[in-house]
Write an enzyme that holds these catalytic residues in place. Sequence first.
Site, mmCIF file in Angstrom:
data_model
loop_
_atom_site.group_PDB
_atom_site.id
_atom_site.type_symbol
_atom_site.label_atom_id
_atom_site.label_comp_id
_atom_site.label_asym_id
_atom_site.label_seq_id
_atom_site.Cartn_x
_atom_site.Cartn_y
_atom_site.Cartn_z
ATOM 1 N N GLU A 248 42.825 48.128 26.948
ATOM 2 C CA GLU A 248 42.937 46.896 26.166
ATOM 3 C C GLU A 248 42.853 45.724 27.129
ATOM 4 O O GLU A 248 43.161 45.870 28.315
ATOM 5 C CB GLU A 248 44.287 46.846 25.416
ATOM 6 C CG GLU A 248 45.468 46.304 26.235
ATOM 7 C CD GLU A 248 45.879 47.171 27.412
ATOM 8 O OE1 GLU A 248 45.606 48.384 27.379
ATOM 9 O OE2 GLU A 248 46.485 46.640 28.372
ATOM 10 N N LYS B 19 45.633 43.811 39.817
ATOM 11 C CA LYS B 19 45.357 44.779 38.744
ATOM 12 C C LYS B 19 44.649 46.035 39.249
ATOM 13 O O LYS B 19 44.823 47.114 38.701
ATOM 14 C CB LYS B 19 44.546 44.105 37.637
ATOM 15 C CG LYS B 19 45.411 43.143 36.827
ATOM 16 C CD LYS B 19 44.784 42.785 35.508
ATOM 17 C CE LYS B 19 45.779 42.107 34.590
ATOM 18 N NZ LYS B 19 46.087 40.717 35.019
ATOM 19 N N SER C 23 49.548 36.639 42.863
ATOM 20 C CA SER C 23 49.024 37.809 42.145
ATOM 21 C C SER C 23 47.508 37.822 42.036
ATOM 22 O O SER C 23 46.915 38.889 41.892
ATOM 23 C CB SER C 23 49.656 37.892 40.757
ATOM 24 O OG SER C 23 49.490 36.672 40.055
HETATM 25 C C1 LIG Z 1 47.144 39.873 34.483
HETATM 26 C C2 LIG Z 1 47.671 38.975 35.510
HETATM 27 C C3 LIG Z 1 49.042 38.620 35.556
HETATM 28 C C4 LIG Z 1 50.029 39.047 34.528
HETATM 29 O O1 LIG Z 1 50.183 40.422 34.359
HETATM 30 P P1 LIG Z 1 51.470 41.192 34.894
HETATM 31 O O2 LIG Z 1 51.349 42.543 34.305
HETATM 32 O O3 LIG Z 1 52.669 40.462 34.399
HETATM 33 O O4 LIG Z 1 51.399 41.187 36.369
HETATM 34 C C5 LIG Z 1 49.470 37.814 36.611
HETATM 35 N N1 LIG Z 1 48.615 37.337 37.529
HETATM 36 C C6 LIG Z 1 47.296 37.645 37.513
HETATM 37 C C7 LIG Z 1 46.414 37.086 38.565
HETATM 38 C C8 LIG Z 1 46.783 38.466 36.504
HETATM 39 O O5 LIG Z 1 45.477 38.749 36.485
#
Ligand SMILES: *Cc1c(COP(=O)(O)O)cnc(C)c1O
Length: 416
Positions: free
Chosen positions: A131, A109, A398
């Site tokens: 948000e 993020k 992610s």
């Molecule tokens: C917020 C988040 C997601 C999902 O958000 P996307 O916009 O689909 O990437 C996925 N993995 C993690 C670790 C997150 O914090």
Amino acid sequence: MNKPAIPNSFRTGPDEQGMFGIFGGRFVAETLMPLILDLERHWNEVKDDGDFKAELTDLSTHYAGRPSKLYFAEGLTRHLREVSAAKGLGGGAKVYFKREDLNHTGSHKINNCLGQILLAKRMGKKRIIAETGAGQHGVASATVAARFGFPCVVYMGATDVARQSPNVFRMKLLGAEVRPVTAGHGTLKDAMNEALRDWVTNVEDTYYLIGTAAGPHPYPELVRDFQSVIGIEARAQILEQEGRLPDTIIAAVGGGSNAIGLFHPFLDDRSVKIIGIEAGGRGLDGIEHCASMNAGAPGVLHGNRTYLLQNADGQIMDGHSISAGLDYPGVGPEHSWLRDSGRVDYVPVLDDEALEAFQLTTRVEGIIPALESAHAIAHAVKIVPAMDKDQIVIVNLSGRGDKDVHTVANMLGMEI
Ligand SMILES: *Cc1c(COP(=O)(O)O)cnc(C)c1O
């Protein structure tokens, strides 16, 4: 369903109206239109600007810790080879993790937040609004706002405020104001509506920092471009480490920002199979899932046309997932287009499967993955044993899973 014609390139969108085929656009109130157009004008100015890019690269390197590593997950690969052998398949592809969990604040993020706060600065905006659902984007926004000395207001559904108290506290420590939203069910969708309302009433000084590749044009494009650093790096890293492109790449899809960030630089590599994972929750039969592309229908939400979870009357439904980051009832419009054009497969993974993958990865890799990322790993666990040993799979890790240990303990019936 009519499949759109296969384009020469999957990387040219959106068009001037912000459309990816029939998806995307800017379905907003007239009062928002000037703001959106102003944002688009500035975005078009900076996106190829050398100084802007240099400033972003500098922050990404020294503040966020980029480039993130592309890591050969030897423990998981070995485990899946054993599974393959036990099934008499004798295969098992090599699994790599793109380590977005190693970034400052623990997920992808920050890539988007750094890009957008620099854009805000360029536009002369001094107040940031955002948000948040589970609070991860709120924390990332509050982080960059603190770094730049901008006041920050985070809209968060009242239900979410109650169940995500550690992140609410983090945002407050970082100097942000958290405004609980009681409208609707008090979740992410309602928080996003409230943020849009704030933006219209504070036109002069406010920048709306959207957390995923959704919203009205140009947000889906600019969030994608800020997150594409993931795929650009991964593509170069695998060429360097293996001398060739991967066979398959996998990422979890909430709003779709980490996924489009990994996917976009690979879209025209036709030999690369691309798989997005939706939250299958407790199964697609009922309503306890968040698989908008597998079980939803096209509609308009938050200024764009895309696949949505909706009932027969077109009312938006709240999704469910074990992982708070995946329960947005829509999905970024580019994913809807990639789905219909057939370039990307979108597949659901259940809560239980993600929970298994979370535990497995922790045990065989010594890496606690975010539950969102565990969805993507769970799909790799399913397909890798049937692949050949010389094949390569990249999974986007992610984020890190420290934030999820309470949820996991709960699911396992354990106390911390
Ligand atoms: C917020 C988040 C997601 C999902 O958000 P996307 O916009 O689909 O990437 C996925 N993995 C993690 C670790 C997150 O914090």
